[in-house]
Every structure is written in structure tokens, then in C-alpha cells.
Write an enzyme that holds these catalytic residues in place. Structure first.
Site, PDB file in Angstrom:
ATOM      1  N   GLY A  98       8.191 -31.356  -1.120  1.00  0.00           N
ATOM      2  CA  GLY A  98       6.906 -32.055  -1.265  1.00  0.00           C
ATOM      3  C   GLY A  98       6.908 -32.999  -2.450  1.00  0.00           C
ATOM      4  O   GLY A  98       6.380 -34.111  -2.381  1.00  0.00           O
ATOM      5  N   HIS A 152       6.407 -34.391   5.849  1.00  0.00           N
ATOM      6  CA  HIS A 152       5.385 -34.403   4.790  1.00  0.00           C
ATOM      7  C   HIS A 152       4.415 -35.556   5.018  1.00  0.00           C
ATOM      8  O   HIS A 152       4.850 -36.684   5.259  1.00  0.00           O
ATOM      9  CB  HIS A 152       6.041 -34.576   3.414  1.00  0.00           C
ATOM     10  CG  HIS A 152       6.811 -33.367   2.969  1.00  0.00           C
ATOM     11  ND1 HIS A 152       6.256 -32.355   2.225  1.00  0.00           N
ATOM     12  CD2 HIS A 152       8.095 -32.986   3.218  1.00  0.00           C
ATOM     13  CE1 HIS A 152       7.169 -31.416   2.016  1.00  0.00           C
ATOM     14  NE2 HIS A 152       8.296 -31.773   2.614  1.00  0.00           N
ATOM     15  N   GLU A 190       1.435 -26.190   2.231  1.00  0.00           N
ATOM     16  CA  GLU A 190       2.695 -26.103   2.976  1.00  0.00           C
ATOM     17  C   GLU A 190       2.511 -25.635   4.422  1.00  0.00           C
ATOM     18  O   GLU A 190       1.747 -24.701   4.691  1.00  0.00           O
ATOM     19  CB  GLU A 190       3.675 -25.145   2.276  1.00  0.00           C
ATOM     20  CG  GLU A 190       4.344 -25.711   1.051  1.00  0.00           C
ATOM     21  CD  GLU A 190       5.597 -24.930   0.672  1.00  0.00           C
ATOM     22  OE1 GLU A 190       6.274 -24.424   1.576  1.00  0.00           O
ATOM     23  OE2 GLU A 190       5.867 -24.827  -0.536  1.00  0.00           O
ATOM     24  N   CYS A 247       6.285 -27.166  -4.464  1.00  0.00           N
ATOM     25  CA  CYS A 247       7.016 -27.475  -3.219  1.00  0.00           C
ATOM     26  C   CYS A 247       8.045 -28.551  -3.567  1.00  0.00           C
ATOM     27  O   CYS A 247       7.667 -29.671  -3.922  1.00  0.00           O
ATOM     28  CB  CYS A 247       6.044 -27.970  -2.152  1.00  0.00           C
ATOM     29  SG  CYS A 247       6.837 -28.431  -0.595  1.00  0.00           S
ATOM     30  N   CYS A 258      14.176 -26.714   2.300  1.00  0.00           N
ATOM     31  CA  CYS A 258      13.307 -26.166   1.259  1.00  0.00           C
ATOM     32  C   CYS A 258      13.924 -26.521  -0.083  1.00  0.00           C
ATOM     33  O   CYS A 258      15.037 -26.068  -0.384  1.00  0.00           O
ATOM     34  CB  CYS A 258      13.196 -24.652   1.429  1.00  0.00           C
ATOM     35  SG  CYS A 258      12.201 -23.864   0.161  1.00  0.00           S
TER      36      CYS A 258
HETATM   37  N1  LIG Z   1       6.876 -25.135   4.168  1.00  0.00           N
HETATM   38  C1  LIG Z   1       8.012 -26.045   4.332  1.00  0.00           C
HETATM   39  C2  LIG Z   1       9.337 -25.322   3.998  1.00  0.00           C
HETATM   40  C3  LIG Z   1       9.434 -24.925   2.525  1.00  0.00           C
HETATM   41  C4  LIG Z   1       9.307 -26.117   1.616  1.00  0.00           C
HETATM   42  C5  LIG Z   1       9.048 -25.825   0.140  1.00  0.00           C
HETATM   43  N2  LIG Z   1       8.893 -24.444  -0.245  1.00  0.00           N
HETATM   44  C6  LIG Z   1      10.039 -26.555  -0.741  1.00  0.00           C
HETATM   45  O1  LIG Z   1      10.299 -26.112  -1.882  1.00  0.00           O
HETATM   46  O2  LIG Z   1      10.522 -27.632  -0.307  1.00  0.00           O
HETATM   47  C7  LIG Z   1       8.062 -26.552   5.779  1.00  0.00           C
HETATM   48  O3  LIG Z   1       7.495 -25.884   6.647  1.00  0.00           O
HETATM   49  O4  LIG Z   1       8.687 -27.603   5.988  1.00  0.00           O
END
Ligand SMILES: N[C@H](CCC[C@H](N)C(=O)O)C(=O)O
Length: 274
Positions: free
Chosen positions: A220, A159, A208, A217, A73
Site C-alpha cells: 500500500g 490498490h 486492506e 501495508c 505482501c
Molecule cells: N491485503 C493484501 C495482502 C497483504 C498486503 C499487506 N499486508 C502488505 O504489507 O503489502 C491483499 O489482499 O492484496
């Protein structure tokens, strides 16, 4: 249970300090913590644990609001580093954060901006994981909403990245749910919708995995810049404008690390009985 609520560009977290004593949380407890009516409310729960690697200050685990544990994250690791300095656990400015994939070096600048070496992107389909016969810059994905061209990039977490003409009208929820659960992504995926403004500026919205659309994100934004560079659309340093604010992402190529710079903020402390 004591917690710290934190946020980065509106992507919000409940941070729990389990460095002195282990903390085992069920998926139900994660969901309750994340619940914006019945619990504290957040996109992800971040668990700080005692480091296993001698080169690290902390080990960090990430749980989505749906209770699923995930690999990384980007906004979260900036908040975790900020948390450790705020709590006096480390002095900074460099903090070494161990994830399941290795150690991320995090640096907190005097102005409060936090820069993270996010490591190199993973592009081999089997590393994402994404079902494909060979590694490509773009893949054509047949979905129940029609066929779409995506890039597939892992920053430790998966992603899918689409390039769209107008971010405001992009079908983020419809395609985010369909692509996010597509069978070619066996572990599901985050889905980014990127509008390229110039070679050093993009707009991005991310649906997400395990949460839905968030204001920002971090992984992301990294994945989107990698995808844009591989498509020949972007230079090596890009301003990424998300609904919650801006991140600066840098990546040259290949096995070079992706560098991410952005804010991280503690909002309040609290106690919750769960
Ligand atoms: N939902 C993402 C994890 C959090 C990513 C996001 N909050 C960031 O800042 O990178 C996943 O399931 O891979």
C-alpha cells in the site's frame, strides 16, 4: 504445527515453514490461524515453500485473514527474509524470494533494516485488474457513498489510492469497504488514504483487502508513492508515515522498480493443533 509469529510496523503474520514438506491449508484453517481469539491471530499467514526457480532461495505464498490467497505482501516479504536468516536457512544479507510474479531481491542491513526491490508497478487497467476504457492517472469512481477520484496501481496486488486532506478524519472504514468491493475491481482491492505533507513525506492509512484497516501495508505504501508521483505531488524518495510506523519508499518512474525499506521482527515461536 510449529509456527513463528512475526510483525512489521504492527502488520502481523503467522509464518509456516513448509520447505521440507508440502503443507496444504484450507481457507478454514487459514481463518483459524488468523483468528485473534480462537487461533494465533494475524493479518496474513505466510507459507515458505521450496523454491521452484533455481535463482530463488524460497517460494512464498500469502493468505489474508479471510482465507483468500493473494499475490504479494510488502511487510510480509521483509518478515519472511528475516525468518529465513533467523532460522539459519539462508545466510543473507541478500535473499531471493520467489512469488507468483517473479523474484524479489531482499537485503538485510547490519542495522536490521530490510530493503526490498518490489519490482515495477503495474498501471495498465487490465493488469491491476480495474475496469477502465484507458489508463489514467486518476479515475472517477461512482460509489454508494458518492463519487471519488482514485488512482489504481498494482504491486502484484491491487490498490486504489485516494488523496485526502486529513488522514485522521478520512472515512477509512466506510470508503474502504465500498471501494474495496467495487465492481470495477473484479478481484476486489486494497484502499489507501494518503495525506501529502510535503514532496517527500506522506501519511497513509490502508483498508486492506481480506483484512480491514491494518497498522501498516507495505504494498500500500508503494502504491501510494507511485500514485503521488504520477499525480506530480511527490519526489522520488518518500517517507511514508503509517499508524504503525514509517517506511521509506523510492520510485523514479515507469518500469523502474519500487524500493521499500523498513523493519521486520520475530515475536515468538509456538505450536498449534489445527
Ligand atoms: N491485503 C493484501 C495482502 C497483504 C498486503 C499487506 N499486508 C502488505 O504489507 O503489502 C491483499 O489482499 O492484496
Amino acid at each position: 504445527m510449529r509456527f513463528t509469529k512475526m510483525e512489521a510496523l504492527g502488520n502481523d503474520f503467522v509464518v509456516l515453514n513448509a520447505m521440507q514438506q508440502p503443507l496444504k491449508l484450507s481457507a478454514e484453517q487459514i481463518k483459524l490461524l488468523s483468528d485473534r481469539r480462537r487461533g494465533v491471530g494475524c493479518d496474513q499467514v505466510l507459507l515458505a515453500e521450496a523454491a521452484r526457480d533455481v535463482g530463488a532461495d524460497v517460494r512464498y505464498r500469502i493468505f489474508n485473514a479471510d482465507g483468500s490467497e493473494v499475490e504479494h505482501c510488502g511487510n510480509g516479504v521483509r518478515c519472511l527474509a528475516r525468518f529465513l536468516v533467523n532460522e539459519g536457512i539462508v545466510s543473507g544479507p541478500r535473499i531471493y524470494v520467489e512469488t507468483g510474479l517473479g523474484i524479489n531481491v531482499v537485503e538485510i542491513a547490519r542495522d536490521g533494516k530490510v530493503t526490498v526491490d518490489m519490482g515495477a508497478p503495474l498501471l495498465k487497467p487490465e493488469m491491476i485488474p480495474f475496469r477502465a476504457s484507458a489508463q489514467e492517472v486518476t479515475y472517477n469512481l461512482e460509489t454508494t457513498s458518492g463519487s471519488v477520484d482514485i488512482s489504481a496501481v498494482s504491486m502484484g496486488n491491487p490498490h486504489a489510492v485516494l488523496v485526502v486532506d486529513d488522514i485522521a478524519t478520512a472515512p477509512v472504514h466506510e470508503l474502504g469497504t465500498v471501494i474495496g468491493a467495487h465492481p470495477r475491481f473484479p478481484n476486489r482491492t486494497n484502499v489507501g488514504f494518503m495525506q501529502v505533507k510535503s514532496r517527500d513525506s506522506v501519511m497513509l492509512r490502508v483498508y486492506e483487502r481480506g483484512v480491514g484497516e491494518t497498522p501498516a501495508c507495505g504494498t500500500g505504501a508503494c502504491a501510494a508513492v507511485v500514485a503521488g508521483r504520477l499525480r506530480g505531488l511527490l519526489d522520488s524518495t518518500v517517507n511514508v508515515e503509517l499508524p504503525g510506523g514509517q517506511l521509506e519508499i523510492g520510485w523514479r518512474a515507469d518500469s523502474e522498480p519500487v524500493m521499500m525499506t523498513g523493519p521486520a521482527r520475530a515475536v515468538f515461536h509456538g505450536e498449534i493443533n489445527i
